[in-house]
Design a protein around this motif. Structure first.
Motif, PDB file in Angstrom:
ATOM      1  N   PRO A   1     -29.052 -13.956  30.942  1.00 51.01           N
ATOM      2  CA  PRO A   1     -29.423 -12.693  30.287  1.00 51.01           C
ATOM      3  C   PRO A   1     -29.343 -11.491  31.238  1.00 51.01           C
ATOM      4  CG  PRO A   1     -30.967 -14.417  29.686  1.00 51.01           C
ATOM      5  CD  PRO A   1     -30.098 -14.978  30.781  1.00 51.01           C
ATOM      6  N   GLU A   2     -29.681 -11.708  32.493  1.00 51.75           N
ATOM      7  CA  GLU A   2     -29.595 -10.627  33.486  1.00 51.75           C
ATOM      8  C   GLU A   2     -28.135 -10.262  33.753  1.00 51.75           C
ATOM      9  OE1 GLU A   2     -32.372  -9.104  35.566  1.00 51.75           O
ATOM     10  OE2 GLU A   2     -33.257  -9.691  33.661  1.00 51.75           O
ATOM     11  N   LEU A   3     -27.262 -11.267  33.843  1.00 52.92           N
ATOM     12  CA  LEU A   3     -25.842 -10.997  34.046  1.00 52.92           C
ATOM     13  C   LEU A   3     -25.238 -10.293  32.828  1.00 52.92           C
ATOM     14  CD1 LEU A   3     -24.706 -14.247  35.894  1.00 52.92           C
ATOM     15  CD2 LEU A   3     -24.770 -11.935  36.834  1.00 52.92           C
ATOM     16  N   GLN A   4     -25.687 -10.681  31.640  1.00 54.72           N
ATOM     17  CA  GLN A   4     -25.226 -10.014  30.418  1.00 54.72           C
ATOM     18  C   GLN A   4     -25.635  -8.544  30.429  1.00 54.72           C
ATOM     19  OE1 GLN A   4     -23.266 -10.899  27.801  1.00 54.72           O
ATOM     20  NE2 GLN A   4     -23.563  -8.893  26.878  1.00 54.72           N
ATOM     21  N   LYS A   5     -26.868  -8.282  30.816  1.00 49.05           N
ATOM     22  CA  LYS A   5     -27.365  -6.905  30.909  1.00 49.05           C
ATOM     23  C   LYS A   5     -26.544  -6.102  31.926  1.00 49.05           C
ATOM     24  CE  LYS A   5     -31.746  -5.739  32.295  1.00 49.05           C
ATOM     25  NZ  LYS A   5     -33.215  -5.786  32.273  1.00 49.05           N
ATOM     26  N   LEU A   6     -26.226  -6.712  33.039  1.00 49.08           N
ATOM     27  CA  LEU A   6     -25.407  -6.078  34.069  1.00 49.08           C
ATOM     28  C   LEU A   6     -24.006  -5.782  33.518  1.00 49.08           C
ATOM     29  CD1 LEU A   6     -25.843  -5.414  37.158  1.00 49.08           C
ATOM     30  CD2 LEU A   6     -24.564  -7.504  37.602  1.00 49.08           C
ATOM     31  N   TYR A   7     -23.445  -6.745  32.807  1.00 51.21           N
ATOM     32  CA  TYR A   7     -22.133  -6.570  32.178  1.00 51.21           C
ATOM     33  C   TYR A   7     -22.154  -5.374  31.224  1.00 51.21           C
ATOM     34  CZ  TYR A   7     -18.245  -7.448  28.986  1.00 51.21           C
ATOM     35  OH  TYR A   7     -17.135  -7.321  28.198  1.00 51.21           O
ATOM     36  N   GLU A   8     -23.176  -5.289  30.402  1.00 49.57           N
ATOM     37  CA  GLU A   8     -23.284  -4.189  29.445  1.00 49.57           C
ATOM     38  C   GLU A   8     -23.420  -2.843  30.153  1.00 49.57           C
ATOM     39  OE1 GLU A   8     -26.553  -5.376  26.953  1.00 49.57           O
ATOM     40  OE2 GLU A   8     -25.375  -6.965  26.007  1.00 49.57           O
ATOM     41  N   LYS A   9     -24.172  -2.800  31.232  1.00 50.21           N
ATOM     42  CA  LYS A   9     -24.353  -1.552  31.980  1.00 50.21           C
ATOM     43  C   LYS A   9     -23.023  -1.026  32.513  1.00 50.21           C
ATOM     44  CE  LYS A   9     -26.571   0.468  36.049  1.00 50.21           C
ATOM     45  NZ  LYS A   9     -27.541   0.285  37.137  1.00 50.21           N
ATOM     46  N   TYR A  10     -22.177  -1.917  33.011  1.00 50.77           N
ATOM     47  CA  TYR A  10     -20.930  -1.505  33.655  1.00 50.77           C
ATOM     48  C   TYR A  10     -19.689  -1.699  32.771  1.00 50.77           C
ATOM     49  CZ  TYR A  10     -23.606  -0.971  37.915  1.00 50.77           C
ATOM     50  OH  TYR A  10     -24.529  -0.540  38.849  1.00 50.77           O
ATOM     51  N   LEU A  11     -19.873  -2.043  31.514  1.00 51.46           N
ATOM     52  CA  LEU A  11     -18.760  -2.340  30.617  1.00 51.46           C
ATOM     53  C   LEU A  11     -17.732  -1.217  30.558  1.00 51.46           C
ATOM     54  CD1 LEU A  11     -17.456  -4.208  28.524  1.00 51.46           C
ATOM     55  CD2 LEU A  11     -18.948  -3.192  26.799  1.00 51.46           C
ATOM     56  N   LYS A  12     -18.176   0.009  30.482  1.00 52.43           N
ATOM     57  CA  LYS A  12     -17.258   1.143  30.360  1.00 52.43           C
ATOM     58  C   LYS A  12     -16.908   1.768  31.703  1.00 52.43           C
ATOM     59  CE  LYS A  12     -18.670   2.225  25.667  1.00 52.43           C
ATOM     60  NZ  LYS A  12     -17.689   1.419  25.008  1.00 52.43           N
ATOM     61  N   ASP A  13     -17.368   1.178  32.787  1.00 53.22           N
ATOM     62  CA  ASP A  13     -17.067   1.686  34.126  1.00 53.22           C
ATOM     63  C   ASP A  13     -15.743   1.068  34.592  1.00 53.22           C
ATOM     64  OD1 ASP A  13     -16.923   2.188  36.908  1.00 53.22           O
ATOM     65  OD2 ASP A  13     -19.115   2.258  37.059  1.00 53.22           O
ATOM     66  N   PRO A  14     -14.707   1.869  34.756  1.00 57.43           N
ATOM     67  CA  PRO A  14     -13.394   1.308  35.134  1.00 57.43           C
ATOM     68  C   PRO A  14     -13.346   0.762  36.567  1.00 57.43           C
ATOM     69  CG  PRO A  14     -13.324   3.702  35.152  1.00 57.43           C
ATOM     70  CD  PRO A  14     -14.671   3.317  34.606  1.00 57.43           C
TER      71      PRO A  14
END
Length: 191
Positions: free
Chosen positions: A95-108
């Motif tokens: 869940p923490e990795l998923q949250k991290l993924y979501e935070k940086y999803l739009k960061d190229p």
């Protein structure tokens, strides 16, 4: 009597030498002991050659069937989490990795992905689906063996040049905050 005294002195000197040898962190045994005590945050890359080692190339299939390779993360700061379905701490980290993924999803400039050991794929798919995780989950297909991943969870922090800059090797509280700080640190170092 004299022999007894000599034996006592020899035993004392021997004991003292052994104690000094094993307490000295510059010796092999001392380093091994220190490494065991401080295993949460490693300063060695997977091969043990030290930081700055380049990430070994990969081309792996994701759970959704698409292919992903090391070329896809070239030039990006990358968090690469290795895990296994049977690993309780790995599941707790997801869940923490998923949250991290979501935070940086739009960061190229940042990529967050995971590689699963490949055993129990039905269990992995069910686990991911039930929790509605969307982060990339790649199937190891021997890659973990190639890069000497022998314990879980393990996370690599890779800089824009493709060098492994930090290896995290145990479950932690507050992963999201700590991992975000590591990403931002790599971002500022690369400027």
């Amino acid at each position: 009597m004299r022999t007894r005294s000599l034996l006592t002195v020899c035993a004392f000197v021997f004991s003292l030498c052994v104690a000094v040898f094993f307490s000295d962190s510059s010796t092999a045994c001392g380093k091994a002991g220190t490494a065991l005590l401080h295993k949460q945050s490693e300063t060695l890359s997977p091969s043990g050659h030290g930081l700055q080692e380049k990430i070994p190339a990969f081309e792996l299939e994701a759970l959704d069937g698409r292919k992903m390779s090391s070329r896809d993360i070239k030039g990006k700061i990358t968090v690469l989490g290795f895990w296994a379905a049977w690993c309780g701490p790995c599941r707790a980290e997801m869940p923490e990795l998923q949250k991290l993924y979501e935070k940086y999803l739009k960061d190229p400039d940042v990529a967050v992905l995971t590689i699963v050991d490949g055993r129990d794929l039905a269990d992995v798919k069910e686990f991911i689906a039930k929790r509605h995780f969307t982060l990339p989950v790649l199937i190891s297909n021997g890659y973990m063996s190639k890069v000497n991943i022998d314990s879980f969870p393990r996370t690599w922090f890779v800089d824009r040049q493709g060098s492994i800059r930090h290896v995290e090797s145990e479950e932690r509280d507050q992963l999201f905050d700590e991992f975000s700080k590591r990403i931002e640190q790599l971002r500022t170092e690369g400027l």
